[in-house]
Structures are given as structure tokens and as C-alpha cells.
Scaffold this motif. Structure first.
Motif, PDB file in Angstrom:
ATOM      1  N   LEU A 177      41.840  42.453  44.231  1.00 50.38           N
ATOM      2  CA  LEU A 177      42.256  41.300  43.261  1.00 50.38           C
ATOM      3  C   LEU A 177      41.550  40.008  43.665  1.00 50.38           C
ATOM      4  O   LEU A 177      41.774  39.719  44.715  1.00 50.38           O
ATOM      5  N   GLY A 178      40.834  39.555  42.657  1.00 54.52           N
ATOM      6  CA  GLY A 178      39.890  38.040  43.130  1.00 54.52           C
ATOM      7  C   GLY A 178      41.214  37.119  42.624  1.00 54.52           C
ATOM      8  O   GLY A 178      41.929  37.086  41.691  1.00 54.52           O
ATOM      9  N   PRO A 179      41.448  36.125  43.530  1.00 55.95           N
ATOM     10  CA  PRO A 179      42.309  34.983  43.223  1.00 55.95           C
ATOM     11  C   PRO A 179      41.922  34.220  42.170  1.00 55.95           C
ATOM     12  O   PRO A 179      40.669  33.775  42.092  1.00 55.95           O
ATOM     13  N   TYR A 180      42.686  33.687  41.378  1.00 55.77           N
ATOM     14  CA  TYR A 180      42.353  32.589  40.502  1.00 55.77           C
ATOM     15  C   TYR A 180      41.684  31.370  40.996  1.00 55.77           C
ATOM     16  O   TYR A 180      42.134  30.858  41.969  1.00 55.77           O
ATOM     17  N   PRO A 181      40.791  30.948  40.396  1.00 56.61           N
ATOM     18  CA  PRO A 181      39.894  29.722  40.932  1.00 56.61           C
ATOM     19  C   PRO A 181      40.773  28.347  40.822  1.00 56.61           C
ATOM     20  O   PRO A 181      40.444  27.648  39.835  1.00 56.61           O
ATOM     21  N   TYR A 182      41.354  28.071  41.741  1.00 54.50           N
ATOM     22  CA  TYR A 182      42.509  26.848  41.382  1.00 54.50           C
ATOM     23  C   TYR A 182      41.669  25.433  41.592  1.00 54.50           C
ATOM     24  O   TYR A 182      42.056  24.640  40.972  1.00 54.50           O
ATOM     25  N   GLU A 183      40.458  25.693  41.996  1.00 55.33           N
ATOM     26  CA  GLU A 183      39.510  24.468  41.850  1.00 55.33           C
ATOM     27  C   GLU A 183      39.145  23.964  40.339  1.00 55.33           C
ATOM     28  O   GLU A 183      38.853  22.896  40.290  1.00 55.33           O
ATOM     29  N   VAL A 184      39.385  24.903  39.590  1.00 55.20           N
ATOM     30  CA  VAL A 184      38.973  24.606  38.180  1.00 55.20           C
ATOM     31  C   VAL A 184      40.435  24.209  37.205  1.00 55.20           C
ATOM     32  O   VAL A 184      40.173  23.849  36.179  1.00 55.20           O
ATOM     33  N   ILE A 185      41.380  24.446  37.705  1.00 57.73           N
ATOM     34  CA  ILE A 185      42.614  24.279  37.064  1.00 57.73           C
ATOM     35  C   ILE A 185      42.833  22.924  36.298  1.00 57.73           C
ATOM     36  O   ILE A 185      43.199  22.813  35.129  1.00 57.73           O
TER      37      ILE A 185
ATOM     38  N   LYS B 184      44.412  37.816  40.316  1.00 55.87           N
ATOM     39  CA  LYS B 184      45.666  37.449  40.933  1.00 55.87           C
ATOM     40  C   LYS B 184      45.963  36.025  40.861  1.00 55.87           C
ATOM     41  O   LYS B 184      44.994  35.157  40.710  1.00 55.87           O
ATOM     42  N   MET B 185      47.168  35.910  40.886  1.00 56.34           N
ATOM     43  CA  MET B 185      47.792  34.188  41.228  1.00 56.34           C
ATOM     44  C   MET B 185      47.288  33.316  40.053  1.00 56.34           C
ATOM     45  O   MET B 185      47.114  32.184  40.303  1.00 56.34           O
ATOM     46  N   ILE B 186      47.293  33.987  38.847  1.00 48.24           N
ATOM     47  CA  ILE B 186      47.003  33.079  37.853  1.00 48.24           C
ATOM     48  C   ILE B 186      48.209  32.093  37.247  1.00 48.24           C
ATOM     49  O   ILE B 186      49.368  32.627  37.083  1.00 48.24           O
ATOM     50  N   PRO B 187      47.822  30.939  37.231  1.00 46.80           N
ATOM     51  CA  PRO B 187      49.217  30.130  36.635  1.00 46.80           C
ATOM     52  C   PRO B 187      49.517  30.424  35.715  1.00 46.80           C
ATOM     53  O   PRO B 187      48.841  30.566  34.575  1.00 46.80           O
ATOM     54  N   PRO B 188      50.702  30.231  35.271  1.00 44.93           N
ATOM     55  CA  PRO B 188      51.497  30.488  33.793  1.00 44.93           C
ATOM     56  C   PRO B 188      50.817  29.770  32.897  1.00 44.93           C
ATOM     57  O   PRO B 188      50.440  28.236  33.160  1.00 44.93           O
ATOM     58  N   GLY B 189      50.842  30.132  31.757  1.00 41.31           N
ATOM     59  CA  GLY B 189      50.215  29.162  30.750  1.00 41.31           C
ATOM     60  C   GLY B 189      48.697  29.904  29.851  1.00 41.31           C
ATOM     61  O   GLY B 189      48.592  30.985  30.062  1.00 41.31           O
TER      62      GLY B 189
ATOM     63  N   GLY C  17      31.925  43.006  41.287  1.00 42.11           N
ATOM     64  CA  GLY C  17      31.403  43.886  42.421  1.00 42.11           C
ATOM     65  C   GLY C  17      31.965  45.280  42.312  1.00 42.11           C
ATOM     66  O   GLY C  17      32.863  45.556  41.348  1.00 42.11           O
ATOM     67  N   PRO C  18      31.688  46.271  43.246  1.00 44.12           N
ATOM     68  CA  PRO C  18      32.256  47.747  43.080  1.00 44.12           C
ATOM     69  C   PRO C  18      33.564  47.722  43.464  1.00 44.12           C
ATOM     70  O   PRO C  18      34.481  48.753  43.037  1.00 44.12           O
ATOM     71  N   ARG C  19      34.271  46.786  44.182  1.00 47.03           N
ATOM     72  CA  ARG C  19      35.709  46.908  44.501  1.00 47.03           C
ATOM     73  C   ARG C  19      36.569  46.097  43.514  1.00 47.03           C
ATOM     74  O   ARG C  19      37.971  46.274  43.844  1.00 47.03           O
ATOM     75  N   PHE C  20      35.989  45.542  42.510  1.00 49.86           N
ATOM     76  CA  PHE C  20      36.912  44.687  41.622  1.00 49.86           C
ATOM     77  C   PHE C  20      37.904  45.527  40.944  1.00 49.86           C
ATOM     78  O   PHE C  20      37.657  46.365  40.143  1.00 49.86           O
TER      79      PHE C  20
ATOM     80  N   MET D  91      34.931  37.163  44.425  1.00 48.78           N
ATOM     81  CA  MET D  91      34.996  38.088  43.197  1.00 48.78           C
ATOM     82  C   MET D  91      33.896  38.960  43.018  1.00 48.78           C
ATOM     83  O   MET D  91      34.024  40.055  42.532  1.00 48.78           O
ATOM     84  N   ALA D  92      32.648  38.366  43.449  1.00 49.39           N
ATOM     85  CA  ALA D  92      31.483  39.541  43.431  1.00 49.39           C
ATOM     86  C   ALA D  92      31.932  40.729  44.064  1.00 49.39           C
ATOM     87  O   ALA D  92      31.416  41.731  43.630  1.00 49.39           O
ATOM     88  N   SER D  93      32.419  40.596  45.244  1.00 47.45           N
ATOM     89  CA  SER D  93      32.858  41.939  46.003  1.00 47.45           C
ATOM     90  C   SER D  93      34.245  42.597  45.596  1.00 47.45           C
ATOM     91  O   SER D  93      34.630  43.357  45.997  1.00 47.45           O
ATOM     92  N   GLY D  94      35.124  41.619  44.843  1.00 49.67           N
ATOM     93  CA  GLY D  94      36.144  42.131  44.233  1.00 49.67           C
ATOM     94  C   GLY D  94      37.503  42.030  45.551  1.00 49.67           C
ATOM     95  O   GLY D  94      38.445  42.562  45.503  1.00 49.67           O
ATOM     96  N   ASP D  95      37.096  41.035  46.556  1.00 53.21           N
ATOM     97  CA  ASP D  95      38.249  40.870  47.546  1.00 53.21           C
ATOM     98  C   ASP D  95      38.701  39.563  47.410  1.00 53.21           C
ATOM     99  O   ASP D  95      38.494  38.727  46.360  1.00 53.21           O
ATOM    100  N   SER D  96      39.635  39.292  48.031  1.00 53.38           N
ATOM    101  CA  SER D  96      40.148  37.892  48.019  1.00 53.38           C
ATOM    102  C   SER D  96      40.077  36.910  49.116  1.00 53.38           C
ATOM    103  O   SER D  96      40.784  36.264  49.470  1.00 53.38           O
ATOM    104  N   SER D  97      38.957  37.022  49.751  1.00 60.66           N
ATOM    105  CA  SER D  97      38.355  36.254  50.765  1.00 60.66           C
ATOM    106  C   SER D  97      38.423  34.713  50.492  1.00 60.66           C
ATOM    107  O   SER D  97      38.636  34.179  51.329  1.00 60.66           O
TER     108      SER D  97
END
Length: 390
Positions: free
Chosen positions: A130-138, A55-60, A48-51, A1-7
Motif C-alpha cells: 500500500l502506498g502512503p497518502y502524499p501528505y505533502e499535498v494535503i 493507505k493513511m488517507i486523511p478523513p474527508g 507498479g507490479p506490487r501495488f 507508489m510506482a513499486s507499490g511499497d511504502s518506502s
């Protein structure tokens, strides 16, 4: 997310990533200044500059929170946190543009169906930004908000929709004329005391539409016309006050009070809103010290234990040392709760669940709930015969 990519999604199974991309909601956030602290639910990043969004946010239900940053020439200071609750549908796209004047996100573009359609058509091109939603915290997020519905959130949040760490305040009395201002205390002479200095300051109130709309907890915990004996009883057992709150706010759905407890907790922990912490304490005090209600409302109190289990799991053991333990708030409140939970007439399942919770909290915080509490017991004052209390 810091760089705005989806790595961070590269380790994800491709089929899982594709399904989440197609089914999840997307927040397209344009123009957010580099260095802004932005987060969703229990995780945050530095933009970051590319943010361009998440994306991929679970509904709710989700909580988007951010702190603006000044330009590097101004020292890159982080501003107070703002946040808002979002109820997202599958494949929904929300658009927002950063308003540098307000230092806030403007979601008005989401109402433009044509603009939303254009964005949807170019979503694949936006994907690398787009940074992916952090599924590790869901799992953690769901456990903290499982009682919080979209309807309840709308009822409790400010009319403005924004939850701010620092209240937007205005003077209680607006002095439009020179004559009105002239009648106010003058500030060109030295104050003789702190009280005098405070009295000279204008009285402030939250700007209309910005205040949190928590349930009002009655200041008097006893019914009108109560006798001294009733006042004493209602001061030791807060069931009358609790039932009053439930009747006024959640008569048909009393378990929604637990949702309000979660809302207050999230506002404090993620939104840095101290008022949320204060209300959380007041609700907890009311629930834990209502012995008669505990006997009658098994489901409410089983739910309370589950809510508290997850909330206290998010708090470091030394958190209460600075914030609470100087007044022994949580230990004394839970001590009463555990004492009432083993009292006569309490449901057996609730009693066992409370005993397990007591063992868990004792181990986590190393608090002794079996210590003699006579020293901090409330003093009951007997009034002279014929004297009543209004």
C-alpha cells in the motif's frame, strides 16, 4: 507508489506514521494493471507490479483519478482519464477490483461486509503493498476544496458517479428500423462543404447518467418583459442572472456556489474535463460582473477572492496564453471585478481584500488591470422608439 511499497513513509516519525495508519482510511485496489496512471487529489503515480492500494488517507473529501493502459503488445497507450470523488471516514476501508472489460474500478466489493472484515483482518499483511497518502499535498488539496461538501459533490457529479475526460455519447435519435435509417442523408456521395459533412453526422448526446449536473446559467441576463434600458443595464451588470442562479440552486446556502466553482476547477485540472473549464469560466464571468450583488453579498465575494487566490496559484503563468488570452477572458473579467470592487457602496473590508488580490495577480501574471479598456467595452445599441426585445 510506482513499486507499490511504502518506502516514502520511512522518513516519517514512527508515532506519526502509526497514528495515520490507524486513523486514516484505506483504499484497497486490486488488479490495477501495471503502468496505469493513478492518483489521489493533487498527486499521481504510475502503478507498479506490487501495488494494492493507498493507505493513511486523511478523513474527508478526496478525488481518485486514473488512466488505464493497454497491454505492452498494443503499445502501452494511456487511455482517457476517469475519476470519482470519495468521502472517507476515519479507519474506513474501501475495496475495488479492476474490471478489464470496462477498464474501470468496480467498488461493489465494498458493500460486502464480510469481505471488508476479512480485508481489515489482513491489513498488516497488505501494508507493504500500500502506498502512503502524499501528505505533502494535503494543504494544497484542502485549499482547493474547502467549500466542497459531500452533499454538494453528490448534487453536481454524474449519476453514474464517474467523471470522465471524454463524454460517453449516444445518438439523439435511435434508428431501430431499416426504413428510419434509409431516410437519413446518404454518406456515399462527396460533401460539397464542411457544413454539409457535419449535417450528415448523427447528432449525439451524453449517455443518460454520465453528464455533469452543473447549475444552469440563464442565457437571457434580464427579466421577462424587460425594457430596452433594463436589458442594457442587465447586460452590463449581471446581478439579475447571478441572483436567479442563487435563488434556484443555493437560496439557503449561497456560498455553496463557490463549492461549485471549486468542483468545476478540480474536474478540469485533475480530471481533464474541458466542460469543467467552460463552466468555471461561465461562473467566474457571472460572479465578477455582478456589481449590485457585490454590494449586497460581502461574504460571497470575500470567499470568491480566497477561492481564486488558491486556484490561480495552481496555474502556471503561461497557462492562459494558449487557452484564454486569445480572447482576453480572464484579464477582462478580473478587470471588471476590480473596477466594481472599488465602486460606491462596496464594503470596506472587501475593497481592501480586492486591492491586495489585484496586486498579487498583477505580480504573478504581469497583467495590467489599469489599462484603458474602452476599446473592448460593450456597445450599447439604442432601439428605435416603440421597438421592444423579446
Amino acid at each position: 507508489m510506482a513499486s507499490g511499497d511504502s518506502s516514502s513513509s520511512m522518513d516519517m516519525d514512527p508515532d506519526v506514521a502509526l497514528r495515520r495508519f490507524e486513523e486514516g482510511a484505506t483504499l484497497v485496489l486490486l488488479g490495477v494493471p501495471q503502468g496505469t496512471e493513478l492518483g489521489i487529489d493533487c498527486k499521481s503515480w504510475q502503478v507498479g507490479p506490487r501495488f494494492r492500494g493507498v493507505k493513511m488517507i486523511p478523513p474527508g473529501m478526496h478525488f481518485l483519478h486514473y488512466s488505464s493502459v493497454n497491454a505492452p503488445s498494443c503499445g502501452s497507450e494511456i487511455g482517457p482519464k476517469k475519476g470519482l470523488f470519495l468521502s472517507l471516514k476515519p479507519r474506513e476501508i474501501l475495496l475495488a477490483n479492476w474490471d478489464p472489460q470496462e477498464e474501470d474500478l468496480d467498488f461493489s466489493a465494498s458493500k460486502d461486509e464480510e469481505q471488508v472484515s476479512r480485508t481489515r483482518a489482513t491489513l498488516q499483511e497488505l501494508d507493504p503493498h500500500l502506498g502512503p497518502y502524499p501528505y505533502e499535498v494535503i494543504r494544497k488539496w484542502v485549499s482547493l476544496t474547502d467549500r466542497l461538501s459531500e452533499e454538494l459533490t453528490k448534487k453536481l457529479q454524474p449519476l453514474s458517479g464517474r467523471i470522465c475526460a471524454f463524454s460517453d455519447v449516444v445518438p439523439e435519435v435511435e434508428f431501430k428500423h431499416t426504413k428510419d435509417r434509409a431516410e437519413q442523408p446518404r454518406n456515399d456521395t462527396a460533401c460539397q462543404s464542411m457544413k454539409e459533412g457535419l449535417d450528415r453526422l448523427p447528432r449525439m448526446k451524453p449517455r443518460e447518467g454520465t453528464e455533469l449536473r452543473f447549475s444552469e446559467i440563464p442565457q437571457k441576463t434580464y427579466p421577462p418583459g424587460a425594457t430596452p434600458a433594463e436589458i442594457t443595464r442587465c447586460s452590463l451588470d449581471l446581478s439579475y442572472a447571478l441572483e436567479t442562479v442563487l435563488e434556484k440552486n443555493y437560496e439557503l446556502q449561497p456560498l455553496h456556489l463557490l463549492g461549485e466553482l471549486q468542483f468545476a476547477f478540480v474536474c478540469f485540472i485533475l480530471g481533464n474535463v474541458y466542460e469543467g473549464f467552460e463552466h468555471w469560466k461561465r461562473l467566474l464571468n457571472l460572479l465578477c460582473r455582478s456589481e449590485d450583488s457585490m454590494r449586497k453579498r460581502k461574504d460571497l465575494y470575500l470567499g470568491l477572492i480566497a477561492v481564486l487566490y488558491h486556484q490561480l496559484g495552481e496555474i502556471p503563468p503561461d497557462f492562459f496564453v494558449d487557452i484564454v488570452s486569445h480572447s482576453n477572458f480572464l484579464t477582462s473579467t478580473l478587470q471588471d471585478f476590480f473596477q466594481f470592487a472599488v465602486g460606491p457602496g462596496v464594503d470596506g473590508t472587501l475593497r481592501k481584500r480586492a486591492e491586495k488580490f489585484k496586486a498579487h495577480v498583477t505580480k504573478k501574471f504581469r497583467w495590467d488591470f489599469d489599462a484603458d479598456s474602452d476599446d473592448c467595452a460593450p456597445v450599447v445599441v439604442e432601439l428605435p422608439e416603440g421597438v421592444t426585445v423579446d
